[in-house]
Enzyme design. Structure first.
Site, mmCIF file in Angstrom:
data_model
loop_
_atom_site.group_PDB
_atom_site.id
_atom_site.type_symbol
_atom_site.label_atom_id
_atom_site.label_comp_id
_atom_site.label_asym_id
_atom_site.label_seq_id
_atom_site.Cartn_x
_atom_site.Cartn_y
_atom_site.Cartn_z
ATOM 1 N N GLU A 107 49.927 80.454 37.585
ATOM 2 C CA GLU A 107 50.437 79.819 36.222
ATOM 3 C C GLU A 107 51.495 78.809 36.715
ATOM 4 O OE1 GLU A 107 48.964 79.663 33.518
ATOM 5 O OE2 GLU A 107 47.728 81.253 33.939
ATOM 6 N N TYR B 80 55.942 80.393 27.721
ATOM 7 C CA TYR B 80 54.451 80.204 27.959
ATOM 8 C C TYR B 80 54.225 80.960 29.458
ATOM 9 C CZ TYR B 80 50.028 78.888 30.259
ATOM 10 O OH TYR B 80 48.818 79.237 30.921
ATOM 11 N N ASP C 144 50.315 76.627 25.446
ATOM 12 C CA ASP C 144 50.633 75.372 26.282
ATOM 13 C C ASP C 144 50.233 74.073 25.623
ATOM 14 O OD1 ASP C 144 48.060 75.246 26.402
ATOM 15 O OD2 ASP C 144 47.903 74.954 28.761
HETATM 16 N N1 ADE Z 1 45.825 76.475 32.781
HETATM 17 C C1 ADE Z 1 46.874 77.462 32.849
HETATM 18 N N2 ADE Z 1 46.539 78.661 33.270
HETATM 19 C C2 ADE Z 1 45.301 78.665 33.223
HETATM 20 C C3 ADE Z 1 44.204 79.482 33.714
HETATM 21 N N3 ADE Z 1 44.758 80.763 33.670
HETATM 22 N N4 ADE Z 1 43.002 79.077 33.926
HETATM 23 C C4 ADE Z 1 42.724 77.531 33.785
HETATM 24 N N5 ADE Z 1 43.668 76.936 33.437
HETATM 25 C C5 ADE Z 1 44.831 77.176 33.394
#
Ligand code: ADE
Length: 316
Positions: free
Chosen positions: A66, A149, A167
């Site tokens: 993340e 987030y 997000d």
């Molecule tokens: N962007 C943020 N978290 C994500 C996730 N788990 N899979 C794909 N894109 C992401």
């Protein structure tokens, strides 16, 4: 359709912690929730991306993914997530390393401060939580670099809690869905109200993919969208996501920015210490030592650079 009052739903209501009153003027009724939930989850079963971190429920591995995915494209994260975890397979292995080692491994991912905060979070989890991630938003947010987030992403993706991650992509989708700009609390409340009980993991991964594949910032393929029939915008008129809280605005220019100078100095420090008299040239401003000095000040204040024995170095 989703705003119309209708027959009671057979789907359970969200848990009471998520059932706070929505600040929306036109809250969803139960049937509206069901329609949206069923449509998105069915779409997700057919279309959700198979990404390596989605096979993990290890909070450290999810946390690393993340943090990398904030501001870095999935394609660029893919080859780096594994490498990072090979070097630092556990939160304790990262905590035991120097910040410099983590910043060195971050090479090419950009926004180096993320690496430093990841290291600081690892140290705090190791020291204050005996290496185990806490499982509340409040305790996670108390850790360095973990905001609203990331806290929710760790809970949803590693611990399968029914919390909604919001997000910039989710904020954009929700503003378009309701057809008006949303404040950050409005977007979070609407997102929380939508999470289907017991399906938080799939729900959140799927809505992120809807934002990445269908309802993107500059293109929207409404004909392929599972929410087309419920969407109040469907690509007509001004985009309600523009100006919504949490929806990113255009990045300021990187070329010639302070950020570029910071990045150049960190890139150089990954290989060797830098003498202060060389710093302005390394930053790309050989004729502006004053600017280099000022920008160095920000790096030192952030804890990204230290001056040891008269030389600039990454923190050890
Ligand atoms: N962007 C943020 N978290 C994500 C996730 N788990 N899979 C794909 N894109 C992401």
């Amino acid at each position: 359709m989703w705003l119309r009052p209708s027959a009671p739903s057979t789907v359970r209501s969200p848990p009471s912690s998520l059932a706070e009153p929505s600040p929306l003027a036109t809250p969803l009724d139960d049937r509206g929730h069901d329609v949206l939930r069923n449509a998105l989850l069915s779409w997700g079963e057919a279309n959700r991306r198979d990404l390596p971190w989605r096979h993990s429920r290890n909070p450290w591995e999810i946390h690393v993914a993340e943090v990398m995915l904030q501001q870095t494209q999935v394609d660029r994260v893919l080859p780096r997530w594994n490498d990072f975890l090979e070097r630092f397979p556990t939160v304790s292995s990262c905590a035991d390393a120097s910040p410099a080692a983590v910043i060195e491994l971050w090479d090419g991912l950009g926004y180096n401060r993320r690496a430093m905060y990841l290291h600081r979070a690892a140290v705090a989890i190791d020291a204050e939580h005996e290496g185990a991630y806490p499982d509340t938003i409040k305790a996670l947010r108390a850790l360095p670099g973990i905001g609203a987030y990331t806290a929710r992403a760790i809970l949803a993706f590693a611990m399968e809690h029914d919390v909604a991650v919001v997000d910039t992509n989710v904020g954009r989708i929700l503003a378009r869905l309701v057809g008006r700009t949303l404040t950050a609390p409005e977007a979070q409340a609407l997102a929380d109200s939508l999470v289907p009980p017991g399906e938080g993991w799939a729900w959140n991964q799927t809505i992120l993919d809807l934002g990445a594949l269908i309802c993107t910032k500059k293109q929207w393929q409404c004909g392929d969208c599972p929410w087309e029939r419920s969407c109040q915008w469907i690509g007509k008129g001004p985009d309600p996501a523009v100006g919504s809280a949490g929806v990113s605005t255009r990045q300021s220019r990187f070329e010639g920015s302070d950020r570029q100078g910071r990045g150049r100095l960190i890139a150089s420090l990954r290989h060797a210490a830098v003498a202060p008299e060389d710093m302005a040239a390394v930053m790309g401003w050989p004729d502006d030592p004053g600017r280099a000095e000022r920008v160095l000040g920000t790096l030192v204040r952030d804890g990204m650079v230290e001056q040891i024995d008269g030389l600039l170095r990454l923190p050890v």
